[in-house]
Design a protein around this motif. Structure first.
Motif, short mmCIF file in Angstrom:
data_model
loop_
_atom_site.label_atom_id
_atom_site.label_comp_id
_atom_site.label_asym_id
_atom_site.label_seq_id
_atom_site.Cartn_x
_atom_site.Cartn_y
_atom_site.Cartn_z
N SER A 98 48.58 51.29 33.00
CA SER A 98 48.86 49.91 32.60
C SER A 98 47.86 48.94 33.23
O SER A 98 47.43 47.97 32.60
CB SER A 98 50.28 49.52 33.02
OG SER A 98 51.24 50.32 32.36
N ILE A 100 44.75 49.56 34.08
CA ILE A 100 43.45 49.68 33.41
C ILE A 100 43.49 49.02 32.03
O ILE A 100 42.58 48.26 31.66
CB ILE A 100 43.06 51.17 33.28
CG1 ILE A 100 42.80 51.77 34.67
CG2 ILE A 100 41.82 51.32 32.39
CD1 ILE A 100 42.62 53.27 34.66
N LEU A 101 44.55 49.29 31.27
CA LEU A 101 44.66 48.70 29.94
C LEU A 101 44.78 47.18 30.01
O LEU A 101 44.30 46.45 29.13
CB LEU A 101 45.87 49.27 29.20
CG LEU A 101 45.75 50.72 28.74
CD1 LEU A 101 47.06 51.19 28.13
CD2 LEU A 101 44.61 50.87 27.72
N GLY A 102 45.42 46.69 31.08
CA GLY A 102 45.60 45.25 31.24
C GLY A 102 44.30 44.50 31.42
O GLY A 102 44.25 43.27 31.24
N LEU A 103 43.24 45.23 31.76
CA LEU A 103 41.92 44.58 31.94
C LEU A 103 41.23 44.32 30.61
O LEU A 103 40.24 43.57 30.56
CB LEU A 103 41.03 45.47 32.82
CG LEU A 103 41.54 45.73 34.25
CD1 LEU A 103 40.61 46.69 34.96
CD2 LEU A 103 41.66 44.42 35.03
N ILE A 104 41.73 44.93 29.55
CA ILE A 104 41.11 44.75 28.23
C ILE A 104 41.50 43.37 27.68
O ILE A 104 42.69 43.03 27.63
CB ILE A 104 41.58 45.84 27.25
CG1 ILE A 104 41.21 47.23 27.80
CG2 ILE A 104 40.98 45.63 25.87
CD1 ILE A 104 41.74 48.37 26.96
N PRO A 105 40.54 42.57 27.28
CA PRO A 105 40.85 41.23 26.76
C PRO A 105 41.73 41.28 25.51
O PRO A 105 41.63 42.22 24.71
CB PRO A 105 39.46 40.65 26.44
CG PRO A 105 38.51 41.46 27.25
CD PRO A 105 39.10 42.83 27.33
N GLY A 108 44.99 43.96 25.75
CA GLY A 108 45.28 44.80 26.90
C GLY A 108 46.74 44.85 27.27
O GLY A 108 47.31 45.93 27.51
N GLN A 109 47.41 43.69 27.31
CA GLN A 109 48.83 43.64 27.69
C GLN A 109 49.70 44.37 26.66
O GLN A 109 50.64 45.07 27.02
CB GLN A 109 49.28 42.19 27.82
CG GLN A 109 48.60 41.43 28.95
CD GLN A 109 48.90 42.04 30.31
OE1 GLN A 109 50.00 42.52 30.57
NE2 GLN A 109 47.90 42.05 31.17
N ALA A 111 48.72 46.82 24.67
CA ALA A 111 48.45 48.25 24.81
C ALA A 111 49.18 48.82 26.02
O ALA A 111 49.68 49.95 26.00
CB ALA A 111 46.95 48.48 24.94
N SER A 112 49.28 48.02 27.08
CA SER A 112 49.98 48.45 28.28
C SER A 112 51.46 48.68 28.00
O SER A 112 52.05 49.67 28.44
CB SER A 112 49.81 47.40 29.39
OG SER A 112 50.53 47.76 30.54
#
Length: 224
Positions: A98, A100-105, A108-109, A111-112
């Motif tokens: 979560s 790592i995925l949260g860093l995606i603009p 990300g959230q 996907a988490s």
């Protein structure tokens, strides 16, 4: 499993509610003890206590005699290592995933959230398998995953509904969460028993008994 299990939303939720309602006192008290001891030990006892809790819900659903008591909660300590590993390993994996995925603009959230709820659905039967079959956490996890993935979306829906119902009390206070959390356990207990069937004949108790002694003949036993 060699077949695709069907998710019976209405039946399992109804039976789960009935199991909860008919055994409210025991389940609420066991939930309180699990929450308090898990909290004061920083989660170290959470695994075995949850294992013991599932032993209680399974015994209640199976109408086992004698009827389970609060003390049966501590029978989960038989599975201390693998119940703890089940929570810790998957908890850490989900946290890191979560993060790592949260860093995606932008996405990300989202996907988490998809990752967390998806993995939780895949693992919904893992702890049940640990306590019923007394196997290691990894094998139990893989069996749960392999079963749920055959009909993933309905199982995901069931997991979300059970989770929402079980967390309703959380909007009130900690005590409320303790009172409603057993609903989730009861629904998943009904689902587990329906999908995996009755407890194996060798059972938990039989597994810890001494193996039967076999008679051996010696030369002294031979007829003359």
């Amino acid at each position: 499993m060699d077949h695709k299990p069907q998710v019976k939303f209405e039946t399992w939720i109804k039976e789960g509610f009935n199991l909860y309602k008919d055994n409210f006192g025991l389940l609420a008290l066991a939930s309180l003890v699990t929450f308090v001891l898990g909290a004061v030990t920083a989660g170290v006892l959470a695994g075995p206590l949850l294992a013991g809790y599932l032993l209680i819900t399974l015994a209640l659903f199976d109408r086992a005699e004698p009827k389970p008591q609060l003390g049966d909660l501590f029978k989960g300590f038989r599975y201390f290592l693998h119940s703890l590993l089940f929570l810790v390993v998957w908890g850490v994996a989900l946290f890191l995933g979560s993060l790592i995925l949260g860093l995606i603009p932008v996405f990300g959230q989202l996907a988490s959230l998809v990752l967390v709820y998806g993995v939780q659905a895949l693992l919904m039967f893992g702890l049940f398998i640990i306590v019923e079959r007394d196997i290691d956490f990894w094998a139990a996890s893989m069996e749960s995953i392999n079963t749920v993935k055959t009909n993933f979306w309905p199982f995901l829906g069931l997991g979300l509904i059970a989770g929402i119902l079980g967390s309703i009390g959380g909007v009130l206070c900690v005590v409320g969460a303790v009172l409603t959390a057993p609903i989730q356990a009861c629904i998943l207990t009904v689902a587990y028993r329906e999908v995996f069937g009755e407890k194996p004949a060798a059972g938990i108790e039989a597994a810890i008994e001494e193996p039967p002694q076999t008679e051996t003949r010696t030369d002294l036993d031979q007829p003359e």
